[in-house]
Write a protein that holds these residues in place. Structure first.
Motif, PDB file in Angstrom:
ATOM      1  N   GLY A  46       0.832  -1.197   0.000  1.00 38.77           N
ATOM      2  CA  GLY A  46       0.000   0.000   0.000  1.00 38.77           C
ATOM      3  C   GLY A  46       0.860   1.238   0.000  1.00 38.77           C
ATOM      4  N   SER A  47       0.464   2.215   0.797  1.00 42.41           N
ATOM      5  CA  SER A  47       1.232   3.456   0.881  1.00 42.41           C
ATOM      6  C   SER A  47       1.119   4.028   2.276  1.00 42.41           C
ATOM      7  CB  SER A  47       0.737   4.467  -0.150  1.00 42.41           C
ATOM      8  OG  SER A  47      -0.606   4.833   0.143  1.00 42.41           O
ATOM      9  N   ILE A  48       2.053   4.895   2.601  1.00 43.15           N
ATOM     10  CA  ILE A  48       2.031   5.611   3.868  1.00 43.15           C
ATOM     11  C   ILE A  48       2.085   7.096   3.543  1.00 43.15           C
ATOM     12  CG2 ILE A  48       4.546   5.510   4.150  1.00 43.15           C
ATOM     13  CD1 ILE A  48       4.076   5.221   7.154  1.00 43.15           C
ATOM     14  N   SER A  49       1.259   7.868   4.244  1.00 45.02           N
ATOM     15  CA  SER A  49       1.202   9.290   3.933  1.00 45.02           C
ATOM     16  C   SER A  49       1.290  10.123   5.198  1.00 45.02           C
ATOM     17  CB  SER A  49      -0.099   9.621   3.186  1.00 45.02           C
ATOM     18  OG  SER A  49      -1.224   9.355   4.007  1.00 45.02           O
ATOM     19  N   PHE A  50       1.973  11.256   5.093  1.00 41.64           N
ATOM     20  CA  PHE A  50       1.950  12.267   6.147  1.00 41.64           C
ATOM     21  C   PHE A  50       1.943  13.622   5.448  1.00 41.64           C
ATOM     22  CE2 PHE A  50       6.334  11.674   5.150  1.00 41.64           C
ATOM     23  CZ  PHE A  50       7.035  12.824   5.492  1.00 41.64           C
ATOM     24  N   GLY A  51       0.892  14.381   5.737  1.00 37.79           N
ATOM     25  CA  GLY A  51       0.695  15.624   4.987  1.00 37.79           C
ATOM     26  C   GLY A  51       0.413  15.293   3.531  1.00 37.79           C
ATOM     27  N   LEU A  52       1.131  15.941   2.630  1.00 41.32           N
ATOM     28  CA  LEU A  52       0.960  15.699   1.209  1.00 41.32           C
ATOM     29  C   LEU A  52       1.969  14.699   0.653  1.00 41.32           C
ATOM     30  CD1 LEU A  52       0.294  19.371   0.040  1.00 41.32           C
ATOM     31  CD2 LEU A  52      -1.380  17.571   0.519  1.00 41.32           C
ATOM     32  N   VAL A  53       2.815  14.161   1.534  1.00 38.56           N
ATOM     33  CA  VAL A  53       3.820  13.195   1.097  1.00 38.56           C
ATOM     34  C   VAL A  53       3.209  11.799   1.118  1.00 38.56           C
ATOM     35  CG1 VAL A  53       6.086  12.196   1.545  1.00 38.56           C
ATOM     36  CG2 VAL A  53       5.663  14.629   2.024  1.00 38.56           C
ATOM     37  N   ASN A  54       3.324  11.088  -0.018  1.00 37.09           N
ATOM     38  CA  ASN A  54       2.785   9.733  -0.141  1.00 37.09           C
ATOM     39  C   ASN A  54       3.911   8.783  -0.534  1.00 37.09           C
ATOM     40  OD1 ASN A  54       1.329   7.436  -1.805  1.00 37.09           O
ATOM     41  ND2 ASN A  54      -0.203   8.335  -0.460  1.00 37.09           N
TER      42      ASN A  54
END
Length: 276
Positions: free
Chosen positions: A7-15
């Motif tokens: 999948g993916s991990i996101s914090f703020g606009l960073v993916n």
């Protein structure tokens, strides 16, 4: 290393595209149960106690017991729809906190986080930001249809995700039975306990701790194996097929009929009629 989740991990606009790998493994020695008489491995069947019959997987439904012997049946279609609605393949970091603020009782299972295709730079950015800030990320993730609370932190040069329990999954300490209230302790007793702790205090080195029981059990197993103290299931006679049974029955019937059938008698010669 086997991938257990993508999948993916996101914090703020960073993916960041990521893969999860189990960070720990269970090394318990699994023992099989054998029939004492013939040493055949025991099998377990799903038996309905009401019908006294074996139940196949396709005849089983899932249900929630809201009262004793009262259930709400949940169809597979309902569960699948709910799963799809909530199964976003993303880890969203919603807060950053200090690791020391989370009691170890909350921690459940650890996963190594590896960057997916094209995610190396963003992965390195999050790792560096966590190192510089001294913080860990609190996130949510859905694994195997279950929503999990998790923390993301740096472990050596790798990002690590640890699932943690929700607050209502941690039982109340007030419910622990027989916990002693404040006891009157003498200064000598306390000083002696502190001295013992001081004498046993050292730096934590995980390599010095071994599973002594598992080691001893494997030594015992190997000793019995090399000493030829082994067993194997008795060979089971293959059950006769229905065709064989039918042919045997038919042949037995033929043989039985032959024995009962009387021998054919020859007709006596007829005398010539006298002329009138």
């Amino acid at each position: 290393m086997h991938t257990v989740w993508k999948g993916s991990i996101s914090f703020g606009l960073v993916n960041i595209p990521i893969k999860l790998h189990a960070a720990t493994e269970n090394k318990d020695i699994k023992l099989r149960q054998l029939h004492k008489e013939c040493h055949t491995p025991i099998q377990y069947q799903k038996i309905c106690p009401g019908c006294q019959q074996e139940v196949k997987n396709e005849d089983i439904v899932k249900a929630y017991e809201y009262e004793k012997n009262k259930f709400v049946i949940l169809d597979e279609e309902d569960l699948e729809k709910l799963k799809k609605e909530n199964e976003a393949k993303a880890v969203e970091i919603i807060d950053f906190v200090q690791l020391e603020e989370i009691d170890p009782i909350y921690f459940e299972r650890s996963y190594f986080i590896a960057p997916g295709d094209g995610g190396a730079k963003a992965y390195a950015l999050l790792r560096e930001a966590l190192l510089k800030s001294g913080k860990i990320g609190v996130a949510k993730i859905i694994i195997r249809s279950k929503e999990q609370l998790a923390v993301v932190r740096v472990y050596k040069n790798t990002l690590l995700m640890e699932t943690i329990h929700f607050p209502d999954e941690v039982r109340k300490v007030e419910d622990v039975p027989n916990t002693p209230s404040d006891q009157e302790l003498s200064k000598k007793e306390v000083d002696t306990a502190l001295l013992l702790i001081d004498q046993l205090t050292t730096s934590f080195d995980p390599t010095k701790y071994k599973d002594d029981y598992r080691t001893a059990l494997m030594e015992l197993i190997e000793e019995k194996r090399t000493g030829k103290q082994t067993v194997h299931p008795k060979e089971q006679e293959a059950p006769a097929s229905n065709v064989t049974d039918l042919m045997s029955a038919l042949q037995a019937s033929i043989d039985k009929t032959k024995k009962k059938k009387p021998a054919a008698r020859k007709k006596p010669a007829t005398k010539a009629k006298k002329n009138a």
